[in-house]
Design a protein around this motif. Structure first.
Motif, PDB file in Angstrom:
ATOM      1  N   SER A  89       0.854  -1.193   0.000  1.00  0.00           N
ATOM      2  CA  SER A  89       0.000   0.000   0.000  1.00  0.00           C
ATOM      3  C   SER A  89       0.884   1.234   0.000  1.00  0.00           C
ATOM      4  CB  SER A  89      -0.918   0.009   1.230  1.00  0.00           C
ATOM      5  OG  SER A  89      -0.155   0.030   2.428  1.00  0.00           O
ATOM      6  N   SER A  90       0.282   2.347  -0.367  1.00  0.00           N
ATOM      7  CA  SER A  90       0.993   3.624  -0.355  1.00  0.00           C
ATOM      8  C   SER A  90      -0.006   4.722  -0.018  1.00  0.00           C
ATOM      9  CB  SER A  90       1.658   3.905  -1.716  1.00  0.00           C
ATOM     10  OG  SER A  90       0.690   3.947  -2.756  1.00  0.00           O
ATOM     11  N   GLY A  91       0.499   5.802   0.525  1.00  0.00           N
ATOM     12  CA  GLY A  91      -0.376   6.903   0.895  1.00  0.00           C
ATOM     13  C   GLY A  91      -1.113   6.615   2.191  1.00  0.00           C
ATOM     14  N   SER A  92      -2.083   7.458   2.499  1.00  0.00           N
ATOM     15  CA  SER A  92      -2.829   7.363   3.749  1.00  0.00           C
ATOM     16  C   SER A  92      -3.809   6.192   3.732  1.00  0.00           C
ATOM     17  CB  SER A  92      -3.602   8.671   3.994  1.00  0.00           C
ATOM     18  OG  SER A  92      -4.495   8.536   5.075  1.00  0.00           O
ATOM     19  N   ALA A  93      -4.014   5.609   4.926  1.00  0.00           N
ATOM     20  CA  ALA A  93      -5.007   4.551   5.080  1.00  0.00           C
ATOM     21  C   ALA A  93      -6.369   5.108   5.493  1.00  0.00           C
ATOM     22  CB  ALA A  93      -4.536   3.542   6.120  1.00  0.00           C
ATOM     23  N   ASP A  94      -6.484   6.428   5.577  1.00  0.00           N
ATOM     24  CA  ASP A  94      -7.742   7.054   6.001  1.00  0.00           C
ATOM     25  C   ASP A  94      -8.783   6.995   4.883  1.00  0.00           C
ATOM     26  OD1 ASP A  94      -6.557   7.696   8.404  1.00  0.00           O
ATOM     27  OD2 ASP A  94      -5.907   9.683   7.724  1.00  0.00           O
ATOM     28  N   PRO A  95     -10.079   7.112   5.252  1.00  0.00           N
ATOM     29  CA  PRO A  95     -11.129   7.111   4.224  1.00  0.00           C
ATOM     30  C   PRO A  95     -11.016   8.306   3.289  1.00  0.00           C
ATOM     31  CG  PRO A  95     -12.049   6.691   6.406  1.00  0.00           C
ATOM     32  CD  PRO A  95     -10.628   7.142   6.610  1.00  0.00           C
ATOM     33  N   ARG A  96     -11.321   8.090   2.027  1.00  0.00           N
ATOM     34  CA  ARG A  96     -11.367   9.130   1.000  1.00  0.00           C
ATOM     35  C   ARG A  96     -12.648   8.966   0.192  1.00  0.00           C
ATOM     36  NH1 ARG A  96      -6.364  11.532  -1.098  1.00  0.00           N
ATOM     37  NH2 ARG A  96      -4.548  10.915   0.153  1.00  0.00           N
ATOM     38  N   PRO A  97     -13.106  10.011  -0.472  1.00  0.00           N
ATOM     39  CA  PRO A  97     -14.289   9.874  -1.334  1.00  0.00           C
ATOM     40  C   PRO A  97     -14.066   8.805  -2.399  1.00  0.00           C
ATOM     41  CG  PRO A  97     -13.809  12.182  -0.960  1.00  0.00           C
ATOM     42  CD  PRO A  97     -12.639  11.419  -0.401  1.00  0.00           C
ATOM     43  N   MET A  98     -15.056   7.935  -2.572  1.00  0.00           N
ATOM     44  CA  MET A  98     -14.900   6.878  -3.569  1.00  0.00           C
ATOM     45  C   MET A  98     -15.630   7.190  -4.861  1.00  0.00           C
ATOM     46  SD  MET A  98     -17.027   3.866  -1.644  1.00  0.00           S
ATOM     47  CE  MET A  98     -18.484   4.270  -0.698  1.00  0.00           C
ATOM     48  N   ALA A  99     -16.346   8.302  -4.916  1.00  0.00           N
ATOM     49  CA  ALA A  99     -17.014   8.728  -6.150  1.00  0.00           C
ATOM     50  C   ALA A  99     -17.869   7.592  -6.704  1.00  0.00           C
ATOM     51  CB  ALA A  99     -15.984   9.239  -7.145  1.00  0.00           C
ATOM     52  N   SER A 100     -17.800   7.364  -8.010  1.00  0.00           N
ATOM     53  CA  SER A 100     -18.729   6.411  -8.642  1.00  0.00           C
ATOM     54  C   SER A 100     -18.444   4.955  -8.318  1.00  0.00           C
ATOM     55  CB  SER A 100     -18.721   6.608 -10.160  1.00  0.00           C
ATOM     56  OG  SER A 100     -19.428   7.778 -10.514  1.00  0.00           O
ATOM     57  N   ILE A 101     -17.360   4.665  -7.612  1.00  0.00           N
ATOM     58  CA  ILE A 101     -17.192   3.292  -7.136  1.00  0.00           C
ATOM     59  C   ILE A 101     -18.344   2.943  -6.197  1.00  0.00           C
ATOM     60  CG2 ILE A 101     -15.680   1.735  -5.845  1.00  0.00           C
ATOM     61  CD1 ILE A 101     -13.303   3.236  -6.910  1.00  0.00           C
ATOM     62  N   SER A 102     -18.999   3.990  -5.662  1.00  0.00           N
ATOM     63  CA  SER A 102     -20.205   3.768  -4.843  1.00  0.00           C
ATOM     64  C   SER A 102     -21.219   2.918  -5.593  1.00  0.00           C
ATOM     65  CB  SER A 102     -20.844   5.108  -4.474  1.00  0.00           C
ATOM     66  OG  SER A 102     -19.951   5.936  -3.763  1.00  0.00           O
ATOM     67  N   LYS A 103     -21.300   3.091  -6.913  1.00  0.00           N
ATOM     68  CA  LYS A 103     -22.290   2.343  -7.698  1.00  0.00           C
ATOM     69  C   LYS A 103     -22.022   0.842  -7.656  1.00  0.00           C
ATOM     70  CE  LYS A 103     -23.230   6.131 -10.963  1.00  0.00           C
ATOM     71  NZ  LYS A 103     -22.148   7.090 -10.703  1.00  0.00           N
ATOM     72  N   LEU A 104     -20.769   0.466  -7.453  1.00  0.00           N
ATOM     73  CA  LEU A 104     -20.452  -0.950  -7.323  1.00  0.00           C
ATOM     74  C   LEU A 104     -21.066  -1.507  -6.031  1.00  0.00           C
ATOM     75  CD1 LEU A 104     -18.784  -2.755  -9.209  1.00  0.00           C
ATOM     76  CD2 LEU A 104     -16.843  -2.437  -7.677  1.00  0.00           C
ATOM     77  N   GLY A 270     -14.126   6.226 -11.032  1.00  0.00           N
ATOM     78  CA  GLY A 270     -14.904   7.295 -10.399  1.00  0.00           C
ATOM     79  C   GLY A 270     -14.111   8.580 -10.381  1.00  0.00           C
ATOM     80  N   THR A 271     -14.821   9.708 -10.459  1.00  0.00           N
ATOM     81  CA  THR A 271     -14.156  11.000 -10.341  1.00  0.00           C
ATOM     82  C   THR A 271     -15.100  11.971  -9.647  1.00  0.00           C
ATOM     83  OG1 THR A 271     -13.018  12.762 -11.553  1.00  0.00           O
ATOM     84  CG2 THR A 271     -14.937  11.796 -12.615  1.00  0.00           C
ATOM     85  N   LEU A 272     -14.505  12.787  -8.797  1.00  0.00           N
ATOM     86  CA  LEU A 272     -15.303  13.738  -8.023  1.00  0.00           C
ATOM     87  C   LEU A 272     -14.525  15.047  -7.919  1.00  0.00           C
ATOM     88  CD1 LEU A 272     -18.065  13.721  -6.596  1.00  0.00           C
ATOM     89  CD2 LEU A 272     -16.853  13.262  -4.461  1.00  0.00           C
ATOM     90  N   GLY A 273     -14.345  15.673  -9.072  1.00  0.00           N
ATOM     91  CA  GLY A 273     -13.623  16.933  -9.089  1.00  0.00           C
ATOM     92  C   GLY A 273     -12.124  16.731  -9.179  1.00  0.00           C
ATOM     93  N   GLU A 274     -11.385  17.836  -9.019  1.00  0.00           N
ATOM     94  CA  GLU A 274      -9.935  17.830  -9.166  1.00  0.00           C
ATOM     95  C   GLU A 274      -9.276  17.013  -8.059  1.00  0.00           C
ATOM     96  OE1 GLU A 274      -6.305  21.095  -9.710  1.00  0.00           O
ATOM     97  OE2 GLU A 274      -8.366  21.737  -9.328  1.00  0.00           O
ATOM     98  N   ASN A 275      -8.250  16.248  -8.434  1.00  0.00           N
ATOM     99  CA  ASN A 275      -7.489  15.416  -7.509  1.00  0.00           C
ATOM    100  C   ASN A 275      -8.379  14.416  -6.761  1.00  0.00           C
ATOM    101  OD1 ASN A 275      -5.208  16.806  -8.270  1.00  0.00           O
ATOM    102  ND2 ASN A 275      -5.201  18.150  -6.482  1.00  0.00           N
ATOM    103  N   ALA A 276      -9.390  13.918  -7.431  1.00  0.00           N
ATOM    104  CA  ALA A 276     -10.281  12.949  -6.791  1.00  0.00           C
ATOM    105  C   ALA A 276     -10.679  11.862  -7.770  1.00  0.00           C
ATOM    106  CB  ALA A 276     -11.509  13.648  -6.229  1.00  0.00           C
ATOM    107  N   TYR A 277      -9.706  11.397  -8.551  1.00  0.00           N
ATOM    108  CA  TYR A 277      -9.980  10.318  -9.493  1.00  0.00           C
ATOM    109  C   TYR A 277      -9.732   8.985  -8.783  1.00  0.00           C
ATOM    110  CZ  TYR A 277     -10.211   7.550 -13.685  1.00  0.00           C
ATOM    111  OH  TYR A 277     -10.586   6.616 -14.617  1.00  0.00           O
TER     112      TYR A 277
END
Length: 420
Positions: A89-104, A270-277
């Protein structure tokens, strides 16, 4: 002494001489027979271990943006048992917006309540009403992805899920989830119970589309959700579909442009604005181990679609490149010498070339076994050499090249102490 006595004594003397001569000849003949047939001493073996160049340690190219994690199944013998969990893994383990992965998640929750028997099962027919058609305008104004839903539209549950997942149509995500549970409140409650039942405590879902930044998840939960989705034959088949044309929504194309690239088989973008792909993906990697590796990976909060795609491809390529066929030997290569007590010698050579599949810089160990020559002739098998790296072992036969001259009879007769 009379003549008769002298004759008796001479007779006895000749008998003694005859017995002695007989014993001597018998002993000499027995020794000769033994010496000419006794087992020969073991040859002295001097091994010349082939040099093997162990590849350098592979560098796994984990994405450097956002948060990422990867799981690899089918390679525990190479990567360790941890690989089938969260391998890296890399980066933070904290929750982040999942955008359209929500549809899954929405699709998994719907199928939990309204299961289909398989990818070929269309399921029940959904008749969309005026309120469902109004969702097109609502999500269009919000900048979400939508798909056409003409008046009088009806379709099977399977096709409605495909329209929700392949082009990522938000209006279909809400319409189908409302159909399945009666209201959005009921859907959210069902989704929360589903998350809890699957131990996904790091994931929050407040609506079915992912347009809300409150729909969040952790990299580890995303890996678990990806495995659940890939294990569902209906979702797996839909997620692997590059394009689809249905009455009503028309032609649709999968938002996952990586399908078919570097072994990628799904799952959802999924994408939710800038820097949220975001990208939750699965891939099948054939690395020569017999069983292809099954990869599940996630990138949350990437800078752009292109940068995330490039990062994922580089990661998969680095895993694939970490498996190598290492050359070990070539046919006819000398691996040792036999030297005999009677002064003859012979070369020990490999009958065949050999190579071994290894992961990264896995050490390669060598073992050598010899057998006593029986004929001492050219081509006789005199042992084996084996290389082991991780779960794999490669073996090559060792033969005698050119043979070895057998000892002369004179050497046998004059070296009794060296015979068996």
């Amino acid at each position: 002494m009379d003549r008769a006595t002298r004759r008796r004594r001479r007779r006895k003397a000749w008998i003694v001489v005859a017995v002695v001569v007989t014993v001597v000849l018998a002993s000499t003949g027995g020794y000769v027979a033994w010496a000419l047939n006794a087992p020969l001493p073991e040859p002295t073996v001097e091994w010349q271990t082939p040099d093997v160049s162990v590849p350098p340690a592979v560098t796994i190219a984990m994405p450097v943006e956002g948060s990422a994690a990867i799981s690899v199944a089918g390679a525990d013998e190479y990567l360790g048992a941890v690989a089938s969990g969260i391998w890296m893994s890399s980066g933070s383990a904290d929750p982040r917006p999942m955008a359209s992965i929500s549809k899954l998640i929405t699709a998994l929750v719907i199928l939990d309540a309204k299961p289909l028997s398989g990818p070929d099962d269309p399921g029940p027919t959904i008749n969309f009403g005026e309120a469902d058609r109004d969702l097109f305008d609502e999500y269009y104004v919000l900048g979400a992805t939508v798909a056409e839903m003409p008046r009088g539209t009806s379709m099977s549950l399977h096709d409605a899920l495909a329209t929700m997942l392949i082009p990522s149509a938000s209006n279909y995500a809400e319409a189908v989830s409302t159909w399945a549970f009666g209201s959005q409140g009921a859907f959210v409650g069902a989704a929360q119970r589903w998350l809890a039942a699957n131990g996904l405590t790091g994931t929050t879902i407040v609506e079915p589309t992912g347009i809300s930044p409150r729909n969040t998840s952790t990299p580890s939960d995303m890996i678990a959700i990806g495995k659940l989705a890939a294990a569902n034959p209906v979702i797996a088949q839909i997620a692997a579909t590059a394009s689809l044309n249905l009455p009503g929504p028309g032609a649709m194309f999968n938002t996952n442009g990586l399908l078919g690239t570097s072994g990628i088989t799904g799952l959802k973008t999924g994408t939710l604005g800038e820097n949220a792909y975001t990208l939750l993906y699965t891939a099948i990697l054939d690395v020569g181990t017999g069983q292809p590796l099954s990869v599940t990976g996630i990138v949350l909060g990437g800078f752009s679609r292109d940068s995330v795609s490039t990062g994922v491809i580089n990661l998969l390529d680095s895993i694939r490149g970490g498996f190598h066929n290492v050359p070990l030997s070539v046919r006819g290569q000398q691996v040792g010498t036999y030297t005999t007590a009677w002064g003859s010698a012979g070369r020990m050579v490999l009958l065949d070339s050999a190579s071994i599949l290894t992961w990264s810089d896995t050490p390669i160990t060598v073992t050598m076994d010899t057998t006593r020559p029986e004929t001492y002739e050219d081509g006789e098998s005199v042992g084996t050499i084996s290389w082991t790296a991780g779960p794999n072992t490669a073996t090559a036969d060792v033969t005698l090249e050119g043979g070895i001259e057998r000892p002369t009879s004179w050497w046998r007769l004059t070296h009794p102490g060296e015979l068996g």
